[in-house]
Design a protein around this motif. Sequence first.
Motif, PDB file in Angstrom:
ATOM      1  N   TYR A 176     -20.383  23.935  -0.417  1.00 44.46           N
ATOM      2  CA  TYR A 176     -21.718  23.366  -0.617  1.00 44.46           C
ATOM      3  C   TYR A 176     -22.093  22.315   0.423  1.00 44.46           C
ATOM      4  N   GLU A 177     -21.153  21.907   1.246  1.00 46.36           N
ATOM      5  CA  GLU A 177     -21.431  20.846   2.210  1.00 46.36           C
ATOM      6  C   GLU A 177     -22.562  21.193   3.169  1.00 46.36           C
ATOM      7  N   ASP A 178     -22.685  22.461   3.530  1.00 50.43           N
ATOM      8  CA  ASP A 178     -23.728  22.880   4.466  1.00 50.43           C
ATOM      9  C   ASP A 178     -24.918  23.533   3.773  1.00 50.43           C
ATOM     10  N   HIS A 179     -25.084  23.248   2.474  1.00 55.41           N
ATOM     11  CA  HIS A 179     -26.189  23.852   1.722  1.00 55.41           C
ATOM     12  C   HIS A 179     -26.962  22.812   0.915  1.00 55.41           C
ATOM     13  N   PRO A 180     -27.538  21.819   1.604  1.00 55.40           N
ATOM     14  CA  PRO A 180     -28.309  20.817   0.865  1.00 55.40           C
ATOM     15  C   PRO A 180     -29.517  21.419   0.157  1.00 55.40           C
ATOM     16  N   ASP A 181     -29.936  22.612   0.582  1.00 55.40           N
ATOM     17  CA  ASP A 181     -31.078  23.280  -0.031  1.00 55.40           C
ATOM     18  C   ASP A 181     -30.816  23.649  -1.495  1.00 55.40           C
ATOM     19  N   LEU A 182     -29.562  23.739  -1.901  1.00 58.76           N
ATOM     20  CA  LEU A 182     -29.223  24.075  -3.281  1.00 58.76           C
ATOM     21  C   LEU A 182     -29.374  22.880  -4.220  1.00 58.76           C
ATOM     22  N   PHE A 183     -29.358  21.689  -3.651  1.00 62.94           N
ATOM     23  CA  PHE A 183     -29.361  20.481  -4.464  1.00 62.94           C
ATOM     24  C   PHE A 183     -30.781  20.019  -4.759  1.00 62.94           C
ATOM     25  N   GLU A 184     -30.948  19.503  -5.977  1.00 57.98           N
ATOM     26  CA  GLU A 184     -32.247  19.011  -6.426  1.00 57.98           C
ATOM     27  C   GLU A 184     -32.227  17.488  -6.449  1.00 57.98           C
ATOM     28  N   ARG A 185     -33.247  16.890  -5.886  1.00 56.63           N
ATOM     29  CA  ARG A 185     -33.342  15.428  -5.943  1.00 56.63           C
ATOM     30  C   ARG A 185     -33.783  15.003  -7.336  1.00 56.63           C
ATOM     31  N   VAL A 186     -33.148  13.972  -7.842  1.00 55.90           N
ATOM     32  CA  VAL A 186     -33.526  13.387  -9.124  1.00 55.90           C
ATOM     33  C   VAL A 186     -34.434  12.205  -8.794  1.00 55.90           C
ATOM     34  N   VAL A 187     -35.731  12.473  -8.797  1.00 60.79           N
ATOM     35  CA  VAL A 187     -36.705  11.491  -8.312  1.00 60.79           C
ATOM     36  C   VAL A 187     -36.814  10.274  -9.231  1.00 60.79           C
ATOM     37  N   GLU A 188     -36.363  10.401 -10.472  1.00 59.31           N
ATOM     38  CA  GLU A 188     -36.425   9.267 -11.394  1.00 59.31           C
ATOM     39  C   GLU A 188     -35.417   8.178 -11.021  1.00 59.31           C
ATOM     40  N   CYS A 189     -34.432   8.525 -10.215  1.00 55.67           N
ATOM     41  CA  CYS A 189     -33.434   7.543  -9.778  1.00 55.67           C
ATOM     42  C   CYS A 189     -34.016   6.716  -8.631  1.00 55.67           C
ATOM     43  N   GLN A 190     -33.689   5.430  -8.635  1.00 55.23           N
ATOM     44  CA  GLN A 190     -34.191   4.542  -7.590  1.00 55.23           C
ATOM     45  C   GLN A 190     -33.600   4.880  -6.233  1.00 55.23           C
ATOM     46  N   SER A 191     -32.393   5.383  -6.222  1.00 52.71           N
ATOM     47  CA  SER A 191     -31.717   5.761  -4.987  1.00 52.71           C
ATOM     48  C   SER A 191     -31.725   7.277  -4.859  1.00 52.71           C
ATOM     49  N   PRO A 192     -31.633   7.788  -3.625  1.00 54.91           N
ATOM     50  CA  PRO A 192     -31.636   9.243  -3.467  1.00 54.91           C
ATOM     51  C   PRO A 192     -30.345   9.876  -3.999  1.00 54.91           C
ATOM     52  N   VAL A 193     -30.472  10.591  -5.088  1.00 55.20           N
ATOM     53  CA  VAL A 193     -29.345  11.320  -5.656  1.00 55.20           C
ATOM     54  C   VAL A 193     -29.772  12.776  -5.803  1.00 55.20           C
ATOM     55  N   PHE A 194     -28.865  13.664  -5.460  1.00 58.86           N
ATOM     56  CA  PHE A 194     -29.127  15.093  -5.502  1.00 58.86           C
ATOM     57  C   PHE A 194     -28.035  15.749  -6.334  1.00 58.86           C
ATOM     58  N   ILE A 195     -28.429  16.726  -7.167  1.00 56.99           N
ATOM     59  CA  ILE A 195     -27.446  17.391  -8.025  1.00 56.99           C
ATOM     60  C   ILE A 195     -27.571  18.906  -7.936  1.00 56.99           C
ATOM     61  N   PHE A 196     -26.477  19.548  -8.286  1.00 59.21           N
ATOM     62  CA  PHE A 196     -26.418  21.004  -8.376  1.00 59.21           C
ATOM     63  C   PHE A 196     -25.423  21.335  -9.480  1.00 59.21           C
ATOM     64  N   VAL A 197     -25.801  22.246 -10.355  1.00 55.82           N
ATOM     65  CA  VAL A 197     -24.937  22.653 -11.463  1.00 55.82           C
ATOM     66  C   VAL A 197     -24.564  24.116 -11.267  1.00 55.82           C
ATOM     67  N   GLU A 198     -23.290  24.415 -11.482  1.00 50.26           N
ATOM     68  CA  GLU A 198     -22.853  25.801 -11.418  1.00 50.26           C
ATOM     69  C   GLU A 198     -22.004  26.131 -12.637  1.00 50.26           C
ATOM     70  N   VAL A 199     -21.918  27.420 -12.911  1.00 54.76           N
ATOM     71  CA  VAL A 199     -21.049  27.932 -13.965  1.00 54.76           C
ATOM     72  C   VAL A 199     -20.044  28.850 -13.285  1.00 54.76           C
ATOM     73  N   ASP A 200     -18.748  28.580 -13.472  1.00 51.78           N
ATOM     74  CA  ASP A 200     -17.728  29.398 -12.833  1.00 51.78           C
ATOM     75  C   ASP A 200     -17.471  30.685 -13.619  1.00 51.78           C
ATOM     76  N   GLU A 201     -16.588  31.525 -13.106  1.00 54.13           N
ATOM     77  CA  GLU A 201     -16.322  32.831 -13.729  1.00 54.13           C
ATOM     78  C   GLU A 201     -15.764  32.719 -15.134  1.00 54.13           C
ATOM     79  N   GLN A 202     -15.101  31.604 -15.434  1.00 55.57           N
ATOM     80  CA  GLN A 202     -14.543  31.408 -16.775  1.00 55.57           C
ATOM     81  C   GLN A 202     -15.550  30.756 -17.721  1.00 55.57           C
TER      82      GLN A 202
END
Length: 147
Positions: free
Chosen positions: A43-69
Amino acid sequence: MTETALPTQLAEIRDDFLELEQKDRLLLLLEFSNELPALPARYEDHPDLFERVVECQSPVFIFVEVDEQGGVHLYATAPRESPTTRGFASILAQGLDGLSVDEVLSVPDDYPLTIGLTQAVSPLRIRGMTALLARAKRQLRERVAAL
């Protein structure tokens, strides 16, 4: 909020905070800030997958995944100079890691209010952590619906 509704790892994090005096809770939050898990290499080279949480005062970006299990993983980025935001992101990244979809979706929306930081940090910052959790749940619902 009932104890049975809260997954063990989130309950333990909450209890760790509540066992401390107010001033020491900020130190624990700082510890969490320093323990924000690094992004997996894929994921290091895929910032496009991350969503900015605009409610946070600082720039924070998140991405959630579900693994095979069926385990959920929350990945987040936040600047080191924003320890409160990093700490909140780290609490959720560590607290949700490996839980099932149903367990994550059943985490009470008011969890950020229960960890004993409402007197130590501003309501705006608590609202940011609440937004982090809400966006993680929304992303999770979207991922599950796409399967």
